[in-house]
Motif scaffolding. Structure first.
Motif, PDB file in Angstrom:
ATOM      1  N   TRP A 151       0.813  -1.213   0.000  1.00 30.22           N
ATOM      2  CA  TRP A 151       0.000   0.000   0.000  1.00 30.22           C
ATOM      3  C   TRP A 151       0.849   1.267   0.000  1.00 30.22           C
ATOM      4  N   GLN A 152       1.972   1.283   0.697  1.00 28.22           N
ATOM      5  CA  GLN A 152       2.807   2.482   0.750  1.00 28.22           C
ATOM      6  C   GLN A 152       3.352   2.850  -0.620  1.00 28.22           C
ATOM      7  N   LEU A 153       3.629   1.855  -1.431  1.00 30.17           N
ATOM      8  CA  LEU A 153       4.093   2.106  -2.784  1.00 30.17           C
ATOM      9  C   LEU A 153       2.915   2.392  -3.711  1.00 30.17           C
ATOM     10  N   ALA A 154       1.804   1.728  -3.471  1.00 27.90           N
ATOM     11  CA  ALA A 154       0.649   1.857  -4.359  1.00 27.90           C
ATOM     12  C   ALA A 154       0.081   3.270  -4.363  1.00 27.90           C
ATOM     13  N   LEU A 155       0.111   3.970  -3.217  1.00 28.90           N
ATOM     14  CA  LEU A 155      -0.513   5.288  -3.127  1.00 28.90           C
ATOM     15  C   LEU A 155       0.105   6.313  -4.079  1.00 28.90           C
ATOM     16  N   PRO A 156       1.432   6.552  -4.042  1.00 28.62           N
ATOM     17  CA  PRO A 156       1.985   7.533  -4.994  1.00 28.62           C
ATOM     18  C   PRO A 156       1.841   7.089  -6.444  1.00 28.62           C
ATOM     19  N   LEU A 157       1.967   5.802  -6.691  1.00 28.67           N
ATOM     20  CA  LEU A 157       1.802   5.321  -8.067  1.00 28.67           C
ATOM     21  C   LEU A 157       0.367   5.502  -8.532  1.00 28.67           C
ATOM     22  N   ALA A 158      -0.602   5.307  -7.626  1.00 31.56           N
ATOM     23  CA  ALA A 158      -2.009   5.456  -7.986  1.00 31.56           C
ATOM     24  C   ALA A 158      -2.330   6.890  -8.378  1.00 31.56           C
ATOM     25  N   LEU A 159      -1.756   7.856  -7.668  1.00 29.06           N
ATOM     26  CA  LEU A 159      -1.990   9.266  -8.010  1.00 29.06           C
ATOM     27  C   LEU A 159      -1.470   9.574  -9.412  1.00 29.06           C
ATOM     28  N   CYS A 160      -0.309   9.039  -9.742  1.00 31.11           N
ATOM     29  CA  CYS A 160       0.263   9.246 -11.082  1.00 31.11           C
ATOM     30  C   CYS A 160      -0.576   8.543 -12.136  1.00 31.11           C
ATOM     31  N   ASN A 161      -1.035   7.334 -11.828  1.00 29.79           N
ATOM     32  CA  ASN A 161      -1.863   6.585 -12.759  1.00 29.79           C
ATOM     33  C   ASN A 161      -3.198   7.287 -12.983  1.00 29.79           C
ATOM     34  N   LEU A 162      -3.758   7.860 -11.936  1.00 29.50           N
ATOM     35  CA  LEU A 162      -5.013   8.600 -12.031  1.00 29.50           C
ATOM     36  C   LEU A 162      -4.871   9.786 -12.973  1.00 29.50           C
TER      37      LEU A 162
END
Length: 261
Positions: A210-221
């Motif tokens: 989850w700690q890695l997923a959050l910043p990547l998710a913002l970029c993917n969004l």
């Protein structure tokens, strides 16, 4: 595991997530970039954790693209949700079996998916650029779409994932005789369902970083929202060349990691 990621690697993964969101929104297949990037950036992480993290990232960009398409493209949302419900069940089942996949097995599977997409893009350059057939699709075509695009590709998305968006676009355009933009919009709604189904399974198994997923998710969004606007404005033909370059590069990198190291 997260503390071992260097800042340059994190920035590269964020850039890959944004590019994956853009590609996925335009023509599908963002996972063909994002999951291999995770494999390269976290080579010692368990495959199940990479698959789960990929789902936690991809669902946001796909959802942003789905909303944009539903608001501005001629997408039959009710039909997309019917296919998506079947895809949700398929992805739940696929993710259940994915926990036992090893990286040495995952890389060849991704390469096969990459090569299949590459071959189709090169051999059928005009696919999906013609106008959609008038009127609603026949019941037999709808049932075929639910079986193939819903259950079949949904199961694949939960099990492995990369290329799901592209496979959905190709299946929906071919089965329902949709043009590429409408097929892309429909595929995004279905893909949200497959991502959610797989993510629930991986999260329950504790296989999400989850700690890695959050910043990547913002970029993917951000990439997904931009890609949807680009596709609606210009169509998806221009992205074929970019997709071919990306696919070829990733196949070479994964083949090197698999057999040369």
């Amino acid at each position: 595991m997260i503390s071992e990621i260097s800042l340059p690697t994190l920035l590269a993964l964020c850039l890959a997530a944004a590019a994956a969101g853009w590609i996925d929104a335009v023509v599908g297949g963002g996972g063909l970039l994002q999951l291999p990037a995770l494999l390269v950036g976290l080579p010692h992480a368990p495959a199940a954790h990479l698959l789960g993290t990929n789902k936690a990232v991809a669902v946001w960009g796909t959802a942003a693209a789905a909303v944009a398409y539903a608001r501005k493209a001629p997408v039959d949302v009710r039909l997309a949700l019917r296919i998506g419900a079947a895809a949700l069940g398929g992805s739940l089942a696929g993710a259940f079996f994915a926990s036992g996949i090893d990286n040495t097995v995952l890389r060849p599977l991704i390469m096969v998916a990459l090569l299949a997409v590459l071959a189709f893009v090169l051999l059928r350059p005009a696919f999906g650029v013609t106008a959609a057939e008038p009127g609603p699709p026949a019941r037999t075509r709808i049932l075929a779409a639910i079986g193939v695009a819903g259950l079949g590709i949904g199961f694949y998305d939960g099990l492995v994932g990369p290329g799901t968006g592209t496979f959905l676009v190709l299946a929906l355009a071919g089965i329902l005789h949709l043009n590429l933009v409408t097929a892309s919009g429909t595929a995004k709604i279905v893909n949200v369902c497959t991502n959610l189904g797989a993510l629930v399974t991986f999260a329950l198994k504790g296989a999400v970083l989850w700690q890695l997923a959050l910043p990547l998710a913002l970029c993917n969004l951000a990439g997904g929202a931009l890609g949807a606007r680009t596709a609606l404005k210009r169509g998806s033909g221009f992205v074929r060349g970019v997709l071919v370059v990306v696919v070829v590069s990733l196949v070479c990198k994964l083949a090197y990691d698999q057999w040369a190291l």
